[in-house]
Design an enzyme around this catalytic site. Structure first.
Site, PDB file in Angstrom:
ATOM      1  N   THR A 104      -5.776 -15.020  -7.911  1.00 39.40           N
ATOM      2  CA  THR A 104      -6.832 -15.464  -8.821  1.00 39.40           C
ATOM      3  C   THR A 104      -8.087 -14.612  -8.689  1.00 39.40           C
ATOM      4  OG1 THR A 104      -6.032 -17.750  -8.848  1.00 39.40           O
ATOM      5  CG2 THR A 104      -8.334 -17.402  -9.419  1.00 39.40           C
ATOM      6  N   SER A 143      -3.159 -17.031 -17.780  1.00 34.23           N
ATOM      7  CA  SER A 143      -3.408 -17.593 -16.459  1.00 34.23           C
ATOM      8  C   SER A 143      -3.275 -16.449 -15.467  1.00 34.23           C
ATOM      9  CB  SER A 143      -2.386 -18.687 -16.149  1.00 34.23           C
ATOM     10  OG  SER A 143      -2.333 -18.965 -14.764  1.00 34.23           O
ATOM     11  N   THR A 144      -3.865 -16.610 -14.298  1.00 33.50           N
ATOM     12  CA  THR A 144      -3.568 -15.645 -13.231  1.00 33.50           C
ATOM     13  C   THR A 144      -2.063 -15.520 -13.039  1.00 33.50           C
ATOM     14  OG1 THR A 144      -5.649 -15.986 -12.041  1.00 33.50           O
ATOM     15  CG2 THR A 144      -3.781 -15.221 -10.744  1.00 33.50           C
ATOM     16  N   ASN A 145      -1.338 -16.628 -13.272  1.00 38.83           N
ATOM     17  CA  ASN A 145       0.078 -16.668 -12.923  1.00 38.83           C
ATOM     18  C   ASN A 145       0.978 -15.888 -13.864  1.00 38.83           C
ATOM     19  OD1 ASN A 145      -0.966 -18.335 -11.003  1.00 38.83           O
ATOM     20  ND2 ASN A 145      -0.162 -20.224 -11.896  1.00 38.83           N
ATOM     21  N   THR A 190      28.854  16.908  15.282  1.00 41.13           N
ATOM     22  CA  THR A 190      29.034  15.463  15.205  1.00 41.13           C
ATOM     23  C   THR A 190      28.869  14.905  16.599  1.00 41.13           C
ATOM     24  OG1 THR A 190      31.431  15.626  15.522  1.00 41.13           O
ATOM     25  CG2 THR A 190      30.617  15.640  13.241  1.00 41.13           C
ATOM     26  N   SER A 321      -0.687  20.961  22.436  1.00 38.58           N
ATOM     27  CA  SER A 321      -0.956  20.363  23.736  1.00 38.58           C
ATOM     28  C   SER A 321      -2.327  20.780  24.239  1.00 38.58           C
ATOM     29  CB  SER A 321       0.115  20.789  24.743  1.00 38.58           C
ATOM     30  OG  SER A 321      -0.201  20.335  26.045  1.00 38.58           O
ATOM     31  N   SER A 322      -2.935  19.885  25.006  1.00 39.81           N
ATOM     32  CA  SER A 322      -4.204  20.211  25.660  1.00 39.81           C
ATOM     33  C   SER A 322      -3.993  20.745  27.067  1.00 39.81           C
ATOM     34  CB  SER A 322      -5.076  18.948  25.719  1.00 39.81           C
ATOM     35  OG  SER A 322      -4.418  17.942  26.466  1.00 39.81           O
TER      36      SER A 322
END
Length: 386
Positions: A104, A143-145, A190, A321-322
């Protein structure tokens, strides 16, 4: 906020100050107070905003044809909707996607913004609703619906077309690599063990083909999403809608949207049913599973560089990476994997929300909308990135 910066509007709960320059009105202002939940605002989903305007535009044209109000009011609403469809005033849709009331608040947000912009186009002041009213005119015969779920259907169908286009670009990219790698021989596997030879081109072509099947499923959903319940009003009985309105509104909506919009055969059933959302969410979940598997394969094929498979080189996007100099990670497939995980989880939310409906209405459509529009957005952007 000073009196100079506000205007006073009223609803059944009484008076409330609304920002003077706002195109939304009192009911939207109340919803802004009530639903500070996720921080994710309606305006982040332009397909939904455009769809709301399309629904209101179709309704205004149908109402005028049924003699519900004057040409002046119809043209003001029509022009305001055209502007919103074109991208204007989306900043006025600031409501949280999580909200009570079965949509609504979203419906009234659209009604108020369209009414106030319509008033401006008529040369009048915002809030001067006796000339163009959010309820009596913009929401006339609705309606909202019926208006809200119809907007969800239309918005999702529009977003689906953009999603399909993005996925087709990704499929084309995999097929191009398939042609490029058509002469490169490698080992097929596989159970992570060596099997028989294949070409790298065949492997990449299969990536495209597995996504192509998902795109076909998404394309097939357009017809399902294009079924609406406009004219149902509150519960499907058509209360307060004039004779001929539902058919006229549906015809106008098809013309405005360019979608195969059609009226549900049983409006009472359609007003309480959310199965179209469930089916569409399931299609996106299936796509997420396939796309995540492709990204898993890309990361595995690029593993190494010295102690993994290292059969392909993914473009280096950032230092990885740090602490380990020179390390580069497969960050693009990783982020797409995470998007897929989110979409798969959202599908469960959609399922639970659809199951939670009671009697003649499902009040949980806002969370369904939030999940699906988010999933579309999260797929479109990563697909182009990948």
């Amino acid at each position: 906020m000073s009196d100079v910066e506000t205007r006073q509007e009223h609803d059944l709960l009484g008076m409330k100050a609304v920002p003077r320059d706002a195109y939304y009105g009192v009911q939207t202002a109340r919803a802004l107070d009530n639903f500070d939940i996720s921080g994710i605002e309606l305006r982040l989903y332009p397909d939904l905003i455009a769809a709301l305007a399309m629904v209101k535009q179709a309704a205004a044209r149908a109402n005028f044809a049924c003699g519900q109000f004057s040409r002046e009011i119809m043209e003001a609403i029509d022009k305001a909707c055209t502007e919103i469809i074109g991208g204007a005033l989306h900043d006025q849709f600031r409501l949280d996607v999580f909200q009570g009331g079965a949509g609504t608040s979203t419906n009234m947000n659209a009604n108020e913004v369209i009414a106030n912009r319509g008033l401006e186009l008529m040369g009048r002041q915002k809030g001067d609703y006796k000339h163009c009213d959010p309820h009596d005119h913009v929401n006339c015969s609705q309606s909202t619906n019926d208006a809200y779920p119809t907007a969800l259907h239309v918005g999702m169908a529009l977003g689906n077309r953009r999603l399909v286009a993005a996925m087709l670009e990704l499929i084309d990219a995999f097929n191009a690599k398939g042609r490029e790698f058509s002469e490169i021989l490698k080992m097929g596997r596989t159970q992570l063990q060596d099997a028989v030879p294949m070409t790298l081109g065949q492997e990449f072509k299969a990536f495209g083909e597995t996504l192509k099947g998902e795109v076909r499923a998404l394309q097939g959903m357009e017809q399902v999403l294009s079924e609406t319940n406009m004219g149902a009003t509150a519960i499907g009985t058509g209360l307060n809608a004039p004779a001929g309105y539902a058919a006229r509104c549906t015809e106008h909506l098809a013309e405005i949207t360019g979608l195969p919009v059609h009226l549900a055969p049983d409006l009472i059933e359609a007003t309480q049913d959310t199965q179209a959302f469930v089916l569409y969410s399931s299609c996106m979940k299936s796509l997420a599973i396939k796309l995540s598997k492709v990204c898993n394969d890309l990361r595995l094929l690029a593993s190494g560089p010295r102690c993994g498979l290292r059969e392909i080189n993914l473009p280096p996007k950032q230092p990885g990476s740090s602490i380990m100099p020179g390390k580069v990670n497969p960050v693009i497939p990783e982020v797409v994997n995470q998007v897929c995980f989110r979409v798969i989880g959202s599908d469960l939310t959609v399922s639970m929300a659809a199951e939670g409906g009671q009697l003649q209405l499902n009040v949980f459509e806002p969370v369904i909308a939030g999940c699906i529009f988010e999933a579309q957005t999260m797929f479109i952007n990563p697909a182009r990135t990948l």
